[in-house]
Scaffold this active site. Structure first.
Site, PDB file in Angstrom:
ATOM      1  NE  ARG A 176       6.257   6.745   0.656  1.00 45.18           N
ATOM      2  CZ  ARG A 176       5.371   6.541   1.637  1.00 45.18           C
ATOM      3  NH1 ARG A 176       4.301   5.779   1.414  1.00 45.18           N
ATOM      4  NH2 ARG A 176       5.517   7.089   2.826  1.00 45.18           N
ATOM      5  NE  ARG A 195      -4.978   0.256  13.371  1.00 43.06           N
ATOM      6  CZ  ARG A 195      -4.287   0.412  12.256  1.00 43.06           C
ATOM      7  NH1 ARG A 195      -2.965   0.430  12.297  1.00 43.06           N
ATOM      8  NH2 ARG A 195      -4.889   0.522  11.094  1.00 43.06           N
ATOM      9  CD  GLN A 245       0.486   8.519   7.015  1.00 38.29           C
ATOM     10  OE1 GLN A 245      -0.039   9.256   7.848  1.00 38.29           O
ATOM     11  NE2 GLN A 245      -0.093   7.418   6.577  1.00 38.29           N
ATOM     12  CE  LYS A 277      -0.180   4.422  12.935  1.00 38.60           C
ATOM     13  NZ  LYS A 277       0.468   5.080  11.786  1.00 38.60           N
ATOM     14  CG  ASP A 330       0.741   0.142   9.440  1.00 35.54           C
ATOM     15  OD1 ASP A 330       0.347   0.980  10.274  1.00 35.54           O
ATOM     16  OD2 ASP A 330       1.106   0.443   8.293  1.00 35.54           O
ATOM     17  CE  LYS A 338      -2.847   0.800   3.653  1.00 35.45           C
ATOM     18  NZ  LYS A 338      -2.616   2.169   4.127  1.00 35.45           N
TER      19      LYS A 338
HETATM   20  C1  S3P Z   1       2.541   5.013   6.072  1.00 34.58           C
HETATM   21  C2  S3P Z   1       3.125   5.392   7.238  1.00 34.58           C
HETATM   22  C3  S3P Z   1       2.664   4.952   8.570  1.00 34.58           C
HETATM   23  C4  S3P Z   1       1.750   3.743   8.468  1.00 34.58           C
HETATM   24  C5  S3P Z   1       0.718   3.910   7.399  1.00 34.58           C
HETATM   25  C6  S3P Z   1       1.383   4.090   6.041  1.00 34.58           C
HETATM   26  C7  S3P Z   1       3.100   5.513   4.789  1.00 34.58           C
HETATM   27  O1  S3P Z   1       1.939   6.003   9.177  1.00 34.58           O
HETATM   28  O2  S3P Z   1       1.133   3.508   9.708  1.00 34.58           O
HETATM   29  O3  S3P Z   1      -0.125   2.775   7.351  1.00 34.58           O
HETATM   30  O4  S3P Z   1       2.782   4.941   3.736  1.00 34.58           O
HETATM   31  O5  S3P Z   1       3.874   6.467   4.833  1.00 34.58           O
HETATM   32  P1  S3P Z   1       2.689   7.135  10.070  1.00 34.58           P
HETATM   33  O6  S3P Z   1       3.514   7.947   9.149  1.00 34.58           O
HETATM   34  O7  S3P Z   1       1.563   7.923  10.664  1.00 34.58           O
HETATM   35  O8  S3P Z   1       3.470   6.389  11.100  1.00 34.58           O
END
Ligand code: S3P
Length: 444
Positions: A20, A362, A182, A358, A331, A15
């Site tokens: 990206r 969670r 993120q 999240k 995750d 995912k």
């Molecule tokens: C993700 C970063 C993570 C992850 C999310 C996907 C990403 O979140 O939990 O499912 O693709 O950059 P955080 O950046 O909030 O840790």
């Protein structure tokens, strides 16, 4: 007793990488071809958003049904332009995604936060919206640094947020308080359009897909330990991409095989990036019979891939998961918590407050769910404690709060311990793993 899981399969594509590929292709000059993009609700939110912003998304039939393949022609140096007025009245489901200068990010935090970074650096005004869960999640962690660079957000804490982008962003040096890919990615994507060198550092290294993938799209950046720097004024160029299988989806099946007597499964072509592989190390420490085989032929660009085999082992033991490991398995904590419930002793996950923000809270949901399974679990100073024991449910209905990873965790509990639980909103698995139940049946 539950029937064993046996066989081999490829779970759907990753995912994080799929978001990206879509976003970077949209920003790039030229046409990027892609294979095996994850076909899930979250990735569809990103694809629909970039289309409304002017990228041309063409999806081909995929006879393997192994994800989406096709082409994205980016907006390139012209920048994004809202194209919704031309689109009204069409039968295409993407049409409902954007209207009246609004983009619908659905349940997807990655879509929303990365888009805030992308759009902050262009001359565009657009409102990002999300579903109830996404509208409760914190956005200031992204809008605060982006505001320092010169972008404007109204309001800035929660969706819906109106982004008033700025073509003249100023580079910043930013120390993030959370280890979040993120946050890091949003700042770097804004940094591409800023004047000067933008640097972002984080307390522990979060997933590094943005740093690994941007060079394939022609961007130069520098990585030093937990710090990444990017120079502004670079134009991304189209790149052909193929996406390997998602370790976070694989984790559900691998943990099931570890818990169900007589099981042995192999999951193929899984992304083996170390910033995502913490769950494999934790499973190994708990005594799971696990083998990881890197496959150079399956590896894609800078991302290493391979096969993972897990065989049932009845002697699992508790472990302590340190704070510095959390980002690499964030995750997977719901499903690892279920594994800990079957291990001998007390497992501790340290400093897991991020779980509270999240797709649902969670941390609370894991504790309530494990208690409903008859397992002792509690928090102390943001640490999650679980004492392994006998699974003896004292409830039949399990809440998921529309959270895909909770829906899969309680479904695995039901399957592994033959419980016939009633799991609320089970269809939310489609956010990341639409074929989850079909794959469980294939291995049964
Ligand atoms: C993700 C970063 C993570 C992850 C999310 C996907 C990403 O979140 O939990 O499912 O693709 O950059 P955080 O950046 O909030 O840790």
């Amino acid at each position: 007793m539950a029937s064993p899981l046996n066989g081999r399969l490829r779970v759907p594509s990753d995912k994080s990488l799929s978001h990206r590929v879509a976003l970077f292709s949209a920003m790039a000059e030229g046409t990027s071809n892609f294979l095996n993009l994850l076909d899930s609700l979250d990735v569809r939110s990103t694809l629909a958003a970039i289309e409304v912003l002017g990228a041309k998304v063409e999806l081909d039939e995929d006879n393997d049904k192994n994800g989406l393949c096709g082409r994205i022609t980016g907006w390139g140096s012209t920048g994004p332009k809202l194209s919704d007025s031309e689109r009204l009245g069409s039968d295409d489901p993407a049409e409902t995604i954007g209207s009246g200068n609004k983009l619908q990010c659905g349940n997807s935090g990655t879509t929303a936060r990365l888009l805030l970074g992308v759009l902050g650096g262009y001359d565009i005004t657009v409102t990002l919206e999300g579903d109830d869960s996404l509208s409760r999640r914190p956005m200031s962690r992204v809008t605060d640094p982006l505001s320092l660079m010169g972008a404007n957000f109204e309001p800035s804490a929660h969706l819906p947020i109106k982004v008033i982008g700025c073509k003249e962003l100023t580079a910043i040096t930013y120390e993030s308080l959370v280890a979040s890919a993120q946050v890091k990615s949003a700042i770097l994507l804004a940094g591409i359009n800023a004047n000067g060198i933008t640097t972002v550092s984080e307390p522990h290294k979060s997933r590094d897909h943005t740093e690994l993938m941007l060079p394939a799209f022609g961007a130069k950046l520098e990585v030093y330990e937990n710090q990444v720097s990017i120079e502004g004024g670079q134009q991304l160029k189209a790149c052909d991409c193929s996406v390997p299988a998602d370790p976070s989806s694989a984790a559900f099946l691998l943990v099931s095989a570890a818990m169900i007597p007589g099981s042995e499964i192999l999951v193929e072509d899984v992304l083996l990036n170390p910033t995502r592989g913490g769950f494999l190390l934790v499973m190994q420490r708990m005594g799971v019979d696990i083998a990881v085989n890197e496959n150079p032929d399956a590896s894609i660009g800078a991302e290493v891939c391979g096969d993972i085999t897990v065989k049932y082992n009845e002697r699992l033991v508790a472990t302590t998961v340190e704070a510095h490991e959390i980002a690499s398995l964030i995750d997977e904590i719901p499903i690892l918590a279920l594994l800990a419930a079957t291990a001998k002793g007390e497992t501790v996950f340290k400093q897991v407050s991020e779980l509270r923000v999240k797709e649902s809270d969670r941390l609370l949901a894991i504790i309530n769910g494990l208690k409903a399974l008859g397992i002792e679990a509690w928090t102390n100073d943001d640490d999650l404690h679980i004492v392994g024991g006998e699974i003896q449910p004292c409830a039949q209905v399990f809440e998921t709060h529309g959270d895909h990873r909770l829906a899969m965790t309680w479904s695995i509990a039901s399957r592994a311990f033959d419980l016939n639980l009633n799991i609320a909103d089970i269809e939310c698995v489609a956010v990341s793993y639409p074929g989850f139940f079909a794959d469980l049946i294939r291995l049964s």
